[in-house]
Write an enzyme that holds these catalytic residues in place. Sequence first.
Site, short mmCIF file in Angstrom:
data_model
loop_
_atom_site.label_atom_id
_atom_site.label_comp_id
_atom_site.label_asym_id
_atom_site.label_seq_id
_atom_site.Cartn_x
_atom_site.Cartn_y
_atom_site.Cartn_z
N GLU A 78 0.57 -1.71 -0.12
CA GLU A 78 0.13 0.01 0.08
C GLU A 78 1.32 1.60 0.23
O GLU A 78 0.74 2.55 0.21
CB GLU A 78 -1.28 -0.02 1.28
CG GLU A 78 -1.85 -1.17 1.36
CD GLU A 78 -3.10 -1.80 0.08
OE1 GLU A 78 -2.62 -0.67 -0.09
OE2 GLU A 78 -4.20 -1.82 0.45
N HIS A 97 -3.64 2.37 8.28
CA HIS A 97 -4.38 1.65 7.78
C HIS A 97 -4.42 1.13 8.54
O HIS A 97 -3.49 -0.11 8.86
CB HIS A 97 -3.76 1.85 6.55
CG HIS A 97 -4.26 1.00 5.18
ND1 HIS A 97 -6.45 0.97 5.26
CD2 HIS A 97 -4.03 -0.31 4.97
CE1 HIS A 97 -5.92 -0.14 4.91
NE2 HIS A 97 -5.24 -0.71 4.41
N HIS A 99 -7.42 -2.85 9.34
CA HIS A 99 -9.01 -3.30 8.96
C HIS A 99 -9.44 -3.75 10.40
O HIS A 99 -10.30 -4.98 11.02
CB HIS A 99 -8.38 -4.33 8.15
CG HIS A 99 -7.68 -4.59 7.10
ND1 HIS A 99 -7.35 -5.86 6.32
CD2 HIS A 99 -7.01 -3.62 7.08
CE1 HIS A 99 -6.60 -5.46 5.16
NE2 HIS A 99 -6.65 -3.87 5.88
N TYR A 118 -21.03 13.79 17.40
CA TYR A 118 -20.43 15.04 16.93
C TYR A 118 -18.84 14.66 17.08
O TYR A 118 -17.81 15.69 16.43
CB TYR A 118 -20.40 15.90 18.46
CG TYR A 118 -19.42 15.83 20.06
CD1 TYR A 118 -19.21 16.13 19.78
CD2 TYR A 118 -20.68 14.77 20.93
CE1 TYR A 118 -17.88 15.87 21.31
CE2 TYR A 118 -19.86 14.42 21.88
CZ TYR A 118 -18.46 14.87 22.57
OH TYR A 118 -17.80 14.28 23.63
N HIS A 160 -12.38 -3.37 2.15
CA HIS A 160 -11.30 -3.16 2.78
C HIS A 160 -10.49 -3.37 4.37
O HIS A 160 -10.63 -3.04 4.59
CB HIS A 160 -10.21 -1.79 1.88
CG HIS A 160 -9.12 -1.98 1.29
ND1 HIS A 160 -8.55 -1.54 0.47
CD2 HIS A 160 -7.95 -2.89 2.88
CE1 HIS A 160 -6.76 -1.84 1.17
NE2 HIS A 160 -7.39 -2.29 2.39
N TYR A 213 -8.53 20.86 16.15
CA TYR A 213 -8.70 18.81 16.28
C TYR A 213 -7.88 18.33 15.19
O TYR A 213 -7.56 17.60 15.77
CB TYR A 213 -10.32 18.68 16.80
CG TYR A 213 -10.32 17.56 17.52
CD1 TYR A 213 -10.01 16.47 18.35
CD2 TYR A 213 -9.65 16.14 16.87
CE1 TYR A 213 -10.72 16.21 18.95
CE2 TYR A 213 -10.46 15.04 17.30
CZ TYR A 213 -10.55 14.85 18.40
OH TYR A 213 -9.83 13.72 19.12
#
Length: 220
Positions: A78, A97, A99, A118, A160, A213
């Site tokens: 990836e 990344h 899963h 929120y 994915h 944030y």
Amino acid sequence: MNPYQNDDSSRQALVDAMVALGHKGLNKGSSGNVSARTGAGMLITPTGIPAASLEARQIVHMNLDGEPDADQLIPSSEWRMHADVYRSKAGIGAVVHCHSPYATILACARRAIPAMHYMVAAAGGHGIPLADYATFGSRELSLANLRALEGSLACLLANHGQLAVGKDLEGALKLAEVVEEQAHCYWGTLAIGGPVVLDRGQMDEVVSAFGDYGQQRGPG
């Protein structure tokens, strides 16, 4: 200033992030990958090595065109998705990344996360978008991811998993955890008729209140 260099300390930070993903229940085995921007490219986890076996010396340093330094392991399949984020989003220093279970459930159902709480604003917008499906490791997946991230710091990847970015590994990891929490909440509401979604005005107030944030200093 970039917090990561091509050195042992930065490599260990990637190992620690992968281990943390497992401890937080966001990833298993050799799935998922993390990276950090360096002055000359990026550090990224190698392909096929589970977090429990990963060592700092195995972390790969490569340029953003896909060329690893000499005598490196093979980088994550990836890698392109990570490199293109660094090319396209200024101020981003790390990509996570994974899963994670509930985010992956929603990704497989091809459901973006709406403004049902929120805290979805932690990703910088009014919801957590869904990137179109493409084969893992492909240019098409990277482009789909970039489109989803145009107004967000996180997204689900169809069929994915999820992806989260931040100024550093700590921030990207924290956001990935928030995405999974919100995915869990949304999944739960779908079992009882679906959520009551906050309107644009309400979410505008939240986004304004969060302010920076994206730098991981919002309410938690």
